[in-house]
Design a protein around this motif. Structure first.
Motif, PDB file in Angstrom:
ATOM      1  N   UNK A   1     -15.779  26.255  38.043  1.00 35.25           N
ATOM      2  CA  UNK A   1     -16.459  26.135  36.741  1.00 35.25           C
ATOM      3  C   UNK A   1     -15.633  25.218  35.829  1.00 35.25           C
TER       4      UNK A   1
ATOM      5  N   UNK B   1     -21.511  33.449  38.311  1.00 34.94           N
ATOM      6  CA  UNK B   1     -20.499  33.159  37.288  1.00 34.94           C
ATOM      7  C   UNK B   1     -19.333  34.137  37.408  1.00 34.94           C
TER       8      UNK B   1
ATOM      9  N   UNK C   1     -25.446  24.978  39.191  1.00 31.82           N
ATOM     10  CA  UNK C   1     -25.808  26.099  38.319  1.00 31.82           C
ATOM     11  C   UNK C   1     -25.462  27.398  39.037  1.00 31.82           C
TER      12      UNK C   1
ATOM     13  N   UNK D   1     -15.284  33.324  38.125  1.00 32.52           N
ATOM     14  CA  UNK D   1     -14.184  33.897  37.343  1.00 32.52           C
ATOM     15  C   UNK D   1     -13.186  34.637  38.230  1.00 32.52           C
TER      16      UNK D   1
ATOM     17  N   UNK E   1     -30.135  28.967  34.043  1.00 34.87           N
ATOM     18  CA  UNK E   1     -28.840  29.574  34.348  1.00 34.87           C
ATOM     19  C   UNK E   1     -27.693  28.712  33.800  1.00 34.87           C
ATOM     20  N   UNK E   2     -26.474  29.248  33.899  1.00 33.77           N
ATOM     21  CA  UNK E   2     -25.299  28.518  33.411  1.00 33.77           C
ATOM     22  C   UNK E   2     -25.039  27.263  34.245  1.00 33.77           C
ATOM     23  N   UNK E   3     -24.623  26.215  33.568  1.00 35.06           N
ATOM     24  CA  UNK E   3     -24.298  24.935  34.196  1.00 35.06           C
ATOM     25  C   UNK E   3     -22.803  24.921  34.523  1.00 35.06           C
ATOM     26  N   UNK E   4     -22.496  24.856  35.795  1.00 31.61           N
ATOM     27  CA  UNK E   4     -21.103  24.971  36.252  1.00 31.61           C
ATOM     28  C   UNK E   4     -20.347  23.649  36.051  1.00 31.61           C
TER      29      UNK E   4
END
Lengths: 181, 181
Positions: free
Chosen positions: B179, B84, B78, B88, B53-56
């Motif tokens: 983020x 995510x 993450x 946002x 997953x995306x790394x925050x």
């Protein structure tokens, strides 16, 4: 005769103008062609969206390191899906992109022992394209200064500034890192 | 009479057996029902695949921190795609999952100032399900010890061990982190 002379002068002027116009056109096309070739065939593109890619691992470069002034802070490695396939199989497919993101560290003024991420030093990119980057092991190398997507720190110096060191990892497809589970 | 007596004894034995069987069946159903309720309705599931997953962002907890013994090292955050979206928009949609991965750090013996990631302390999970976790701000909390996917460190203690502190971030949908671009 006078009429003929004027005619010749007119023709001569028109020809000269045409020649200059032709020369300028050729020069423009040549410049545009070279510029676009540099962008489309050689330049490593900025890795748009890499902050949403998989996080491979991180390393911290502290003040005791001789490289601290240049790369001190935290280095995060990211990979696109093809890059992740490469970490799994050991051979990186065409289109693999690996990112080495260098971020400064700042100690928390209020909470002793807590260190946060600060500003970005630069974003280092490796992109696999065996034809385009045949001279450097099939990998294109570039570094983008700070948060810039256009300020390139490597350019034509990739063979000496990047590839020369990566050749030590030829058996690992020129990649130093491994995915931390 | 003897025949009748034997009959009564036989009936009595059969009844007792039926009663024991019934009691055991009820006990089994009750146990299974409670166990499956704990798993399917309350327990926070292990976040399979979160390492892709995306790394925050990341934070380092050094030896000067009073929490060093418990969480010293590096903490990576993450988020899944819905998570995510939450970072946002500021409101985390149902199904958002946020991970706080606590990894020990080890200094490189050969390269002064270089610190690598070591073993995993635990993986902390927040999952958004407003109905299931209505009592804790719509978030389920759990921590998985080391690399285990089943060794749960929080369980029923989420209200005191997690939510009590997260209530300070009620205006931010109970989330502390942001983020890092």
């Amino acid at each position: 005769m006078t009429i003929h002379k004027t005619d010749r002068k007119l023709i001569s002027l028109a020809q000269r103008r045409r020649a200059i116009f032709l020369a300028l056109t050729v020069a423009c096309i040549a410049t545009w062609s070279l510029a676009s070739r540099a962008q489309s065939n050689d330049a490593v593109p900025y890795p748009t969206g890499y902050r949403q890619w998989a996080h491979v691992k991180s390393t911290i470069i502290g003040p005791k390191s001789p490289s601290f002034d240049k790369i001190g802070g935290i280095q995060h490695i990211y990979a696109n899906e093809k890059g992740m396939e490469g970490y799994r199989s050991g051979r990186f497919p065409e289109g693999s992109v690996l990112i080495y993101d260098f971020i400064k560290l700042e100690e928390d003024a209020k909470n002793p022992g807590v260190t946060h991420e600060g500003e970005r030093r630069f974003t280092s990119v490796m992109v696999k394209d065996s034809k385009r980057y045949a001279a450097t092991g099939g990998w294109g190398f570039e570094e983008f200064r700070g948060d810039s997507q256009t300020d390139r720190m490597i350019g034509a110096d990739a063979p000496t500034k990047c590839y020369a060191c990566h050749t030590s990892q030829k058996e690992r497809d020129y990649v130093f890192s491994s995915f931390r589970k």
